[in-house]
Enzyme design. Structure first.
Site, PDB file in Angstrom:
ATOM      1  N   HIS A 175      -4.486  41.880 -35.399  1.00  0.00           N
ATOM      2  CA  HIS A 175      -3.387  42.735 -35.852  1.00  0.00           C
ATOM      3  C   HIS A 175      -2.989  43.738 -34.777  1.00  0.00           C
ATOM      4  CE1 HIS A 175      -3.101  41.271 -39.941  1.00  0.00           C
ATOM      5  NE2 HIS A 175      -4.402  41.415 -40.108  1.00  0.00           N
ATOM      6  N   HIS A 221       0.200  50.525 -32.225  1.00  0.00           N
ATOM      7  CA  HIS A 221       1.168  49.918 -33.135  1.00  0.00           C
ATOM      8  C   HIS A 221       2.545  49.895 -32.477  1.00  0.00           C
ATOM      9  CE1 HIS A 221      -1.365  50.034 -36.830  1.00  0.00           C
ATOM     10  NE2 HIS A 221      -1.921  51.059 -36.219  1.00  0.00           N
ATOM     11  N   HIS A 254      -3.410  55.382 -32.015  1.00  0.00           N
ATOM     12  CA  HIS A 254      -4.241  56.094 -32.982  1.00  0.00           C
ATOM     13  C   HIS A 254      -5.659  56.210 -32.434  1.00  0.00           C
ATOM     14  CE1 HIS A 254      -1.437  54.683 -36.485  1.00  0.00           C
ATOM     15  NE2 HIS A 254      -0.910  55.658 -35.769  1.00  0.00           N
ATOM     16  N   THR A 275      -3.648  53.235 -42.439  1.00  0.00           N
ATOM     17  CA  THR A 275      -2.346  52.568 -42.533  1.00  0.00           C
ATOM     18  C   THR A 275      -2.485  51.056 -42.655  1.00  0.00           C
ATOM     19  OG1 THR A 275      -2.064  52.411 -40.131  1.00  0.00           O
ATOM     20  CG2 THR A 275      -1.255  54.418 -41.215  1.00  0.00           C
ATOM     21  N   THR A 276      -3.691  50.583 -42.905  1.00  0.00           N
ATOM     22  CA  THR A 276      -3.940  49.193 -43.281  1.00  0.00           C
ATOM     23  C   THR A 276      -4.903  49.196 -44.461  1.00  0.00           C
ATOM     24  OG1 THR A 276      -5.776  49.016 -41.699  1.00  0.00           O
ATOM     25  CG2 THR A 276      -3.607  48.265 -40.952  1.00  0.00           C
TER      26      THR A 276
END
Length: 589
Positions: free
Chosen positions: A82, A128, A145, A221-222
């Site tokens: 991811h 991201h 992050h 955030t996942t």
């Protein structure tokens, strides 16, 4: 913000289905696809991330200075499937032999960051594209992050007390720091060795940290989207070039069925307030919370009111965080400064049966500071009953196990400078067995009492409390605690993030002070005062003095919105009582 399954034990429990950013072939994040595949707290939480920061609505305040002391060598670069990530999600450094052979090195660390008085261990950094957080509706091409966790060994392997330093990138010149390792990331999921690296993250972040930051509490955030993450997004941006963006997009498309991005859509703020730095507070040395190591006092012998100087001297010696912390309790609520918003519904589901009452040496308390029910033995000792619980409260979507209730006179929290005759604290802990025995993820429901008619509920057990430290058998009627505060809960509350009001003064306690007080008569107050004087060398009060706000915001509900509970961890209890639950250490809040 994403995590490797191996390193956070509850992922296997909470993230059972495949989740996606969008359907195959999509060119941007799809809120419907995310809603359909991100369940649990991702769908029901009310403190979710990322967010859109509306700069005109951010509240300027002095915030703690953030300093990084990251001490990690980049030896491998990882494609998680991811996105791109450096380092494993763990406090330990890891040896890299191959993509299938990455092993932790016992006794090592990757450094830490200090946020005011609190130390957070550095775990990993990932990226991201496009940015997840936005500013005034504007998205950025990249966001990093830097993921940390509060320095407490009991938290390792859980999602609790995380903190993120976020860095936004604008499109421009190629970023030389990224070029140190960017091409080492494999296109497919896995890891590759980095043979040359002179990356100094501390030097890289120093300029951006000096430029200030936005702060709020949010979530991963996942999935599993665990909340109460301390978010700190730097105002000053770095640059990234299109070549570097394209490298990440190529890898994402290869591992995500053609989806060349990895951003979650922005989430509603609900009752949260974003705070921004207008100045920095002094940065004291870190002081992780721990059981108190020395005696602490509310005042000198015979005093009739709390003594700030005595508390500072003795509480600081017992637990340094009491003096160094920047989110301490109690507070004075200035109603003119309260931000009205929509807070979650609080509902109580207490099921505890009272067998005995307890004088802790610092006040009156019902029940032990643990999730289990305790019984009173014939020799007047207490014993936990395995497999039992005392019920819970739901604060919006989150479930907190009920532990105990205790009382302070006069009140610890004040409103517009007004003190109250009595204050009850209903102490809870987030429903995760990994937390039992520690001070993390606590929540308190506070109830104020005004001087007036005698309180009929207190009279059911008040005279049963022993004057000296210890316990007494209770043989009266069942005490229905849910009925006690149901009316007050329906009339709203004040909310802020604070601390325990006794050593070790652990922070990140969720405070919820009911707006509507009950009454208590002087006889009932005098009963508590007599017991306090007997156990505290004539000091007949047990209130900590109010503490500075230090940039915190108090919110108040104008209307409430509730939802069914959907915690991000198993709800089973178990384990030993929290440390410090004895007559010497007081009531823990």
């Amino acid at each position: 913000m994403f995590f490797k399954v191996c390193c956070f034990t509850s992922v296997a429990v909470t993230v059972a289905a495949e989740w996606v950013y969008a359907n195959p072939g999509a060119l941007e994040a799809d809120p419907i696809a995310q809603q359909n595949t991100w369940d649990g707290l991702c769908a029901t939480g009310r403190e979710q991330s990322p967010i859109n920061i509306v700069t005109s609505a951010a509240v300027p305040a002095p915030l703690p200075r953030i300093q990084t002391f990251i001490d990690a060598n980049v030896t491998f670069a990882k494609n998680t499937g991811h996105g791109f990530q450096l380092f494993e999600t763990s406090p330990l450094a890891h040896n890299f032999t191959s993509s299938d052979d990455i092993t932790p090195v016992d006794g090592t660390s990757k450094g830490y960051s200090e946020i005011g008085a609190n130390r957070f261990n550095f775990y990993q950094v990932h990226w991201h594209t496009p940015s997840e957080n936005t500013v005034d509706g504007r998205s950025f091409p990249l966001e990093a992050h830097f993921v940390h966790q509060f320095d407490d060994p009991a938290l390792v392997g859980t999602y609790h007390r995380l903190a993120v330093i976020g860095l936004l990138y604008e499109l421009g010149e190629c970023n030389p720091i990224l070029d140190n390792f960017w091409n080492s990331f494999p296109i497919s999921a896995g890891a590759s060795e980095v043979t040359q690296d002179d990356t100094d993250f501390n030097e890289k972040l120093s300029d951006e940290l000096a430029g200030g930051y936005w702060h709020w509490y949010g979530s991963l955030t996942t999935p599993p989207c665990t909340e109460t993450v301390s978010w700190n997004l730097l105002k000053k941006t770095a640059t990234v070039c299109q070549r570097q963006i394209d490298r990440l997009k190529e890898a994402l498309a290869a591992t995500q069925n053609g989806i060349a991005f990895n951003n979650r859509v922005v989430q509603p703020l609900y009752s949260r307030v974003v705070v921004e730095t207008d100045s920095f507070m002094p940065a004291p040395p870190p002081a992780p919370s721990a059981p108190p190591t020395a005696s602490w006092y509310y005042a000198n012998e015979g005093a009739s009111e709390a003594d700030a100087a005595v508390q500072e001297e003795t509480w600081g010696a017992a637990a340094p965080l009491c003096n160094l912390g920047l989110e301490q309790s109690p507070i004075d609520i200035v109603t003119a400064d309260v931000v009205e918003t929509q807070l979650p519904v609080i509902s109580t589901h207490f099921s505890a049966t009272t067998e005995y009452v307890k004088n802790t040496g610092h006040g009156f308390q019902l029940f032990e500071t643990a999730p289990q029910v305790f019984t009173l033995n014939e020799d007047n000792t207490t014993m936990a009953i395995d497999g039992t619980d005392k019920g819970y409260s739901e604060i919006g979507t989150q479930r907190y196990n009920f532990y105990q209730v205790h009382w302070h006179t006069p009140s610890e929290n004040t409103i517009d400078g007004k003190s109250f005759a009595l204050e009850a604290h209903f102490v809870h802990q987030f429903a995760d067995p990994d937390l039992v025995g520690g001070y993390n993820r606590l929540a308190v429901i506070g109830l104020l009492y005004e001087l007036g008619e005698c309180n009929p509920l207190l009279d059911e057990f008040w005279s049963t409390f022993p004057v000296e430290s210890g316990v007494s058998n209770y043989t009266g009627d069942h005490i229905e605690l849910n009925d006690v505060i149901a009316n007050e809960l329906s009339k709203g509350y004040y909310h802020w993030d604070g601390s325990l009001t006794t050593p070790p003064c652990t922070e990140t306690v969720k405070w919820n002070l009911l707006k509507t007080p009950q009454t208590v008569c002087q006889r009932q107050v005098d009963t508590l005062k007599a017991a306090l004087a007997a156990t505290q060398k004539g000091v007949s009060i047990n209130n900590r003095v109010v503490q500075p706000m230090n940039g915190r915001i108090v919110t108040s509900n104008v209307a409430s919105a509730g939802a069914a509970p959907s915690p991000s961890a198993p709800l089973t209890g178990g384990g030993a009582a929290a440390p410090g639950d004895n007559g010497d250490n007081g009531d823990n809040g």
